[in-house]
Scaffold this active site. Structure first.
Site, PDB file in Angstrom:
ATOM      1  N   ARG A 140       5.599   7.619 -11.572  1.00  0.00           N
ATOM      2  CA  ARG A 140       5.570   7.342 -10.133  1.00  0.00           C
ATOM      3  C   ARG A 140       6.872   7.765  -9.449  1.00  0.00           C
ATOM      4  O   ARG A 140       6.976   7.698  -8.221  1.00  0.00           O
ATOM      5  CB  ARG A 140       5.345   5.844  -9.875  1.00  0.00           C
ATOM      6  CG  ARG A 140       3.997   5.336 -10.332  1.00  0.00           C
ATOM      7  CD  ARG A 140       3.884   3.831 -10.180  1.00  0.00           C
ATOM      8  NE  ARG A 140       3.480   3.430  -8.854  1.00  0.00           N
ATOM      9  CZ  ARG A 140       2.225   3.125  -8.500  1.00  0.00           C
ATOM     10  NH1 ARG A 140       1.255   3.191  -9.373  1.00  0.00           N
ATOM     11  NH2 ARG A 140       1.938   2.764  -7.280  1.00  0.00           N
ATOM     12  N   TYR A 143       7.322  10.104  -6.440  1.00  0.00           N
ATOM     13  CA  TYR A 143       6.965   9.524  -5.141  1.00  0.00           C
ATOM     14  C   TYR A 143       7.958   8.440  -4.736  1.00  0.00           C
ATOM     15  O   TYR A 143       8.559   8.531  -3.663  1.00  0.00           O
ATOM     16  CB  TYR A 143       5.555   8.957  -5.219  1.00  0.00           C
ATOM     17  CG  TYR A 143       5.035   8.407  -3.910  1.00  0.00           C
ATOM     18  CD1 TYR A 143       4.622   9.262  -2.893  1.00  0.00           C
ATOM     19  CD2 TYR A 143       4.951   7.036  -3.692  1.00  0.00           C
ATOM     20  CE1 TYR A 143       4.131   8.759  -1.693  1.00  0.00           C
ATOM     21  CE2 TYR A 143       4.464   6.520  -2.502  1.00  0.00           C
ATOM     22  CZ  TYR A 143       4.051   7.389  -1.500  1.00  0.00           C
ATOM     23  OH  TYR A 143       3.574   6.888  -0.317  1.00  0.00           O
ATOM     24  N   SER A 187     -10.783   3.097  -1.377  1.00  0.00           N
ATOM     25  CA  SER A 187     -11.771   4.187  -1.280  1.00  0.00           C
ATOM     26  C   SER A 187     -12.545   4.337  -2.594  1.00  0.00           C
ATOM     27  O   SER A 187     -13.754   4.572  -2.585  1.00  0.00           O
ATOM     28  CB  SER A 187     -11.077   5.498  -0.892  1.00  0.00           C
ATOM     29  OG  SER A 187      -9.896   5.674  -1.621  1.00  0.00           O
ATOM     30  N   PHE A 189     -13.319   1.899  -4.800  1.00  0.00           N
ATOM     31  CA  PHE A 189     -14.278   0.795  -4.954  1.00  0.00           C
ATOM     32  C   PHE A 189     -15.458   0.960  -3.996  1.00  0.00           C
ATOM     33  O   PHE A 189     -16.610   0.733  -4.370  1.00  0.00           O
ATOM     34  CB  PHE A 189     -13.588  -0.557  -4.712  1.00  0.00           C
ATOM     35  CG  PHE A 189     -12.683  -1.009  -5.840  1.00  0.00           C
ATOM     36  CD1 PHE A 189     -12.497  -0.220  -6.971  1.00  0.00           C
ATOM     37  CD2 PHE A 189     -12.001  -2.224  -5.759  1.00  0.00           C
ATOM     38  CE1 PHE A 189     -11.650  -0.633  -8.010  1.00  0.00           C
ATOM     39  CE2 PHE A 189     -11.160  -2.649  -6.790  1.00  0.00           C
ATOM     40  CZ  PHE A 189     -10.984  -1.850  -7.912  1.00  0.00           C
ATOM     41  N   ARG A 209      -2.101  -6.613  -4.360  1.00  0.00           N
ATOM     42  CA  ARG A 209      -1.675  -5.718  -3.283  1.00  0.00           C
ATOM     43  C   ARG A 209      -2.002  -6.417  -1.959  1.00  0.00           C
ATOM     44  O   ARG A 209      -2.843  -7.312  -1.908  1.00  0.00           O
ATOM     45  CB  ARG A 209      -2.426  -4.372  -3.314  1.00  0.00           C
ATOM     46  CG  ARG A 209      -2.127  -3.489  -4.518  1.00  0.00           C
ATOM     47  CD  ARG A 209      -0.704  -2.939  -4.532  1.00  0.00           C
ATOM     48  NE  ARG A 209      -0.510  -1.989  -5.619  1.00  0.00           N
ATOM     49  CZ  ARG A 209      -0.191  -2.316  -6.869  1.00  0.00           C
ATOM     50  NH1 ARG A 209      -0.041  -3.585  -7.211  1.00  0.00           N
ATOM     51  NH2 ARG A 209      -0.024  -1.371  -7.785  1.00  0.00           N
ATOM     52  N   PRO A 270       2.773  -1.397 -10.327  1.00  0.00           N
ATOM     53  CA  PRO A 270       3.433  -2.645  -9.907  1.00  0.00           C
ATOM     54  C   PRO A 270       2.500  -3.867 -10.039  1.00  0.00           C
ATOM     55  O   PRO A 270       1.314  -3.778  -9.743  1.00  0.00           O
ATOM     56  CB  PRO A 270       3.774  -2.381  -8.441  1.00  0.00           C
ATOM     57  CG  PRO A 270       3.848  -0.899  -8.320  1.00  0.00           C
ATOM     58  CD  PRO A 270       2.807  -0.373  -9.267  1.00  0.00           C
TER      59      PRO A 270
HETATM   60  P1  NAD Z   1      -2.617  11.464   3.139  1.00  0.00           P
HETATM   61  O1  NAD Z   1      -2.510  12.070   1.784  1.00  0.00           O
HETATM   62  O2  NAD Z   1      -3.958  11.211   3.705  1.00  0.00           O
HETATM   63  O3  NAD Z   1      -1.816  12.330   4.205  1.00  0.00           O
HETATM   64  C1  NAD Z   1      -0.698  13.097   3.903  1.00  0.00           C
HETATM   65  C2  NAD Z   1      -0.774  14.383   4.702  1.00  0.00           C
HETATM   66  O4  NAD Z   1       0.388  15.175   4.434  1.00  0.00           O
HETATM   67  C3  NAD Z   1      -1.985  15.244   4.341  1.00  0.00           C
HETATM   68  O5  NAD Z   1      -2.628  15.694   5.502  1.00  0.00           O
HETATM   69  C4  NAD Z   1      -1.389  16.384   3.537  1.00  0.00           C
HETATM   70  O6  NAD Z   1      -2.164  17.557   3.588  1.00  0.00           O
HETATM   71  C5  NAD Z   1      -0.021  16.518   4.183  1.00  0.00           C
HETATM   72  N1  NAD Z   1       0.993  17.133   3.315  1.00  0.00           N
HETATM   73  C6  NAD Z   1       1.292  16.795   2.032  1.00  0.00           C
HETATM   74  N2  NAD Z   1       2.280  17.585   1.570  1.00  0.00           N
HETATM   75  C7  NAD Z   1       2.619  18.429   2.580  1.00  0.00           C
HETATM   76  C8  NAD Z   1       3.568  19.482   2.701  1.00  0.00           C
HETATM   77  N3  NAD Z   1       4.365  19.829   1.686  1.00  0.00           N
HETATM   78  N4  NAD Z   1       3.647  20.149   3.881  1.00  0.00           N
HETATM   79  C9  NAD Z   1       2.841  19.832   4.921  1.00  0.00           C
HETATM   80  N5  NAD Z   1       1.913  18.840   4.857  1.00  0.00           N
HETATM   81  C10 NAD Z   1       1.807  18.138   3.689  1.00  0.00           C
HETATM   82  O7  NAD Z   1      -1.753  10.123   3.069  1.00  0.00           O
HETATM   83  P2  NAD Z   1      -1.612   8.928   4.120  1.00  0.00           P
HETATM   84  O8  NAD Z   1      -2.179   7.721   3.503  1.00  0.00           O
HETATM   85  O9  NAD Z   1      -2.089   9.346   5.449  1.00  0.00           O
HETATM   86  O10 NAD Z   1      -0.029   8.764   4.126  1.00  0.00           O
HETATM   87  C11 NAD Z   1       0.770   9.317   5.152  1.00  0.00           C
HETATM   88  C12 NAD Z   1       2.217   8.952   4.931  1.00  0.00           C
HETATM   89  O11 NAD Z   1       2.381   7.527   4.897  1.00  0.00           O
HETATM   90  C13 NAD Z   1       2.798   9.488   3.623  1.00  0.00           C
HETATM   91  O12 NAD Z   1       4.127   9.913   3.843  1.00  0.00           O
HETATM   92  C14 NAD Z   1       2.800   8.279   2.716  1.00  0.00           C
HETATM   93  O13 NAD Z   1       3.802   8.360   1.745  1.00  0.00           O
HETATM   94  C15 NAD Z   1       3.039   7.149   3.701  1.00  0.00           C
HETATM   95  N6  NAD Z   1       2.501   5.881   3.177  1.00  0.00           N
HETATM   96  C16 NAD Z   1       1.158   5.665   3.137  1.00  0.00           C
HETATM   97  C17 NAD Z   1       0.682   4.476   2.610  1.00  0.00           C
HETATM   98  C18 NAD Z   1      -0.797   4.164   2.564  1.00  0.00           C
HETATM   99  O14 NAD Z   1      -1.173   3.119   2.055  1.00  0.00           O
HETATM  100  N7  NAD Z   1      -1.674   4.993   3.084  1.00  0.00           N
HETATM  101  C19 NAD Z   1       1.568   3.511   2.120  1.00  0.00           C
HETATM  102  C20 NAD Z   1       2.927   3.802   2.153  1.00  0.00           C
HETATM  103  C21 NAD Z   1       3.392   4.975   2.703  1.00  0.00           C
HETATM  104  N1  UDP Z   2      -6.771   0.522  -9.029  1.00  0.00           N
HETATM  105  C1  UDP Z   2      -7.896   0.075  -9.699  1.00  0.00           C
HETATM  106  N2  UDP Z   2      -9.001   0.878  -9.700  1.00  0.00           N
HETATM  107  C2  UDP Z   2      -9.056   2.068  -9.063  1.00  0.00           C
HETATM  108  C3  UDP Z   2      -7.899   2.523  -8.359  1.00  0.00           C
HETATM  109  C4  UDP Z   2      -6.772   1.721  -8.373  1.00  0.00           C
HETATM  110  O1  UDP Z   2      -7.903  -1.014 -10.276  1.00  0.00           O
HETATM  111  O2  UDP Z   2     -10.105   2.729  -9.128  1.00  0.00           O
HETATM  112  C5  UDP Z   2      -5.580  -0.352  -8.984  1.00  0.00           C
HETATM  113  C6  UDP Z   2      -4.268   0.326  -9.346  1.00  0.00           C
HETATM  114  O3  UDP Z   2      -4.063   0.302 -10.748  1.00  0.00           O
HETATM  115  C7  UDP Z   2      -3.267  -0.541  -8.607  1.00  0.00           C
HETATM  116  C8  UDP Z   2      -4.029  -0.991  -7.363  1.00  0.00           C
HETATM  117  O4  UDP Z   2      -5.411  -0.803  -7.665  1.00  0.00           O
HETATM  118  O5  UDP Z   2      -2.939  -1.695  -9.357  1.00  0.00           O
HETATM  119  C9  UDP Z   2      -3.668  -0.186  -6.107  1.00  0.00           C
HETATM  120  O6  UDP Z   2      -3.787   1.183  -6.434  1.00  0.00           O
HETATM  121  P1  UDP Z   2      -3.608   2.336  -5.358  1.00  0.00           P
HETATM  122  O7  UDP Z   2      -3.643   3.614  -6.105  1.00  0.00           O
HETATM  123  O8  UDP Z   2      -4.567   2.129  -4.254  1.00  0.00           O
HETATM  124  O9  UDP Z   2      -2.166   2.060  -4.724  1.00  0.00           O
HETATM  125  P2  UDP Z   2      -0.707   1.788  -5.346  1.00  0.00           P
HETATM  126  O10 UDP Z   2      -0.809   1.555  -6.820  1.00  0.00           O
HETATM  127  O11 UDP Z   2       0.075   2.992  -5.022  1.00  0.00           O
HETATM  128  O12 UDP Z   2      -0.270   0.559  -4.649  1.00  0.00           O
END
Ligand code: NAD
Ligand code: UDP
Length: 311
Positions: A140, A143, A187, A189, A209, A270
């Site tokens: 991880r 990221y 997504s 589930f 979570r 986590p």
């Molecule tokens: P997502 O994967 O749907 O969106 C990410 C977007 O960034 C996509 O459209 C992808 O094509 C684009 N992208 C990736 N790499 C790129 C690059 N090198 N150049 C240009 N575009 C690029 O993810 P999301 O859930 O919409 O997340 C958006 C942001 O929020 C991310 O930075 C993510 O780390 C942050 N974030 C999201 C969550 C969450 O739960 N969704 C939680 C914490 C942080």
């Molecule tokens: N997870 C799960 N089944 C799935 C996908 C994820 O049990 O099909 C669990 C995963 O192991 C984690 C939690 O759900 O404990 C959240 O996972 P997700 O990938 O959504 O986010 P993150 O781990 O980055 O918080």
């Protein structure tokens, strides 16, 4: 205002763009379509205030804007681990170039950081002061360490070059438009239950979570961008659930006969996560308004429309 949204064709970015366009701003959506899709921004493509730029942020770009929401980075472990070196480059070089752009044109810059900077937290819930428990060489790390460096870059550009930064630490968010193959838990589930496939729980399902509905999150991001407080600030829903509880809730809402199966827990997953949102309440007057049941219903309706009705 002229506003750049990197990652604007993704899940959160496209919802943010909807709000910014509705507010009457000029929006530049920049994306390389790694996990984003044109479908997410389709309704704006012919709008005179909207511009789509296909670009990879690991390369430099010159633009003139007033604000930058920097979201570009794959967020699902499945996608960010598929090409970890690219994920690091996106977080480090991509953020560096975007901060350089913000510096040059004096734009306000908001970084979409993450609760992952807390790693596998041993302080619970997590306040912003907590420095985290993060593995720097695990699967991880591309990221979570990448986002930690992105935060470092933001604060160094702020201290050294007076770049006007905002840093949001986003906790697990979900909602309409998540891709069926996104790989994240909500997504997965929902699509499994709708397709009559077993719901895959990783580990014993007792890890927790906290799930924030996307419209609440977008409201928080916009408030942070337009507020004086620079952060870092947690944005998330403090409602905390075990993954087993989430599976059972979705099972009950879609198909009470759906099977639950257990699979191995990914490395460094986590054990617990819950935001302390005292600062968001205090500085932004923000807190989530949509509870898990309501948010899941909206998300399930959207997935049903795409999966069952092929829309
Ligand atoms: P997502 O994967 O749907 O969106 C990410 C977007 O960034 C996509 O459209 C992808 O094509 C684009 N992208 C990736 N790499 C790129 C690059 N090198 N150049 C240009 N575009 C690029 O993810 P999301 O859930 O919409 O997340 C958006 C942001 O929020 C991310 O930075 C993510 O780390 C942050 N974030 C999201 C969550 C969450 O739960 N969704 C939680 C914490 C942080
Ligand atoms: N997870 C799960 N089944 C799935 C996908 C994820 O049990 O099909 C669990 C995963 O192991 C984690 C939690 O759900 O404990 C959240 O996972 P997700 O990938 O959504 O986010 P993150 O781990 O980055 O918080």
């Amino acid at each position: 205002m002229k506003i750049l949204v990197t990652g604007g064709a993704g899940f959160i970015g496209s919802h943010l763009i909807d709000r910014l366009m509705e507010q009457g701003h000029e929006v530049l959506c920049l994306d390389n379509f790694y996990t984003g899709t044109k479908r997410n921004i389709l309704k704006w493509l012919n709008h005179p205030y909207f511009e789509l730029i296909r670009h990879d942020i690991t390369e430099e770009i010159r633009l003139e804007v007033d604000q930058i929401y920097h979201l570009a980075c794959p967020a699902s472990p499945v996608h960010y681990q598929a090409n970890p070196v690219k994920t690091i480059k996106t977080n480090v070089m991509g953020t560096l170039y975007m901060l350089g752009l913000a510096k040059r044109v004096k734009a306000r810059f908001l970084l979409a950081s993450t609760s992952e900077v807390y790693g596998d937290p041993d302080v619970h819930p997590q306040p912003e002061e907590y420095r985290g428990n993060v593995n720097c060489n695990g699967i991880r790390s591309c990221y979570d360490e990448g986002k930690r460096v992105a935060e470092t870059l933001a604060f160094d550009y702020y201290r050294q070059n007076n770049v006007d930064i905002r840093v949001a630490r986003i906790f697990n968010s979900y909602g309409t438009r998540m891709l069926e193959n996104d790989g994240r838990v909500v997504s997965n589930f929902i699509s499994q239950a709708l397709r009559n496939k077993p719901i895959t729980i990783y580990g014993d399902g007792l890890q927790t979570r906290s799930f924030c509905y996307v419209s609440d999150l977008v409201e928080g991001l916009i408030r942070l961008m337009n507020n004086d407080y620079i952060g870092p600030i947690n944005l998330g829903n403090p409602g905390e659930y075990t993954i087993l509880e989430l599976a059972q809730t979705i099972q009950n809402m879609i198909n009470p006969n759906a099977k639950l199966i257990y699979q191995s827990l990914p490395e460094d997953d986590p054990k617990q996560r819950q935001p302390d949102i005292t600062k968001a309440i205090k500085y932004l007057g923000w807190q989530p308004t949509i509870n898990l049941q309501e948010g899941l219903k909206l998300t399930i309706d959207d997935f049903r429309d795409r999966i069952i009705n092929n829309n």
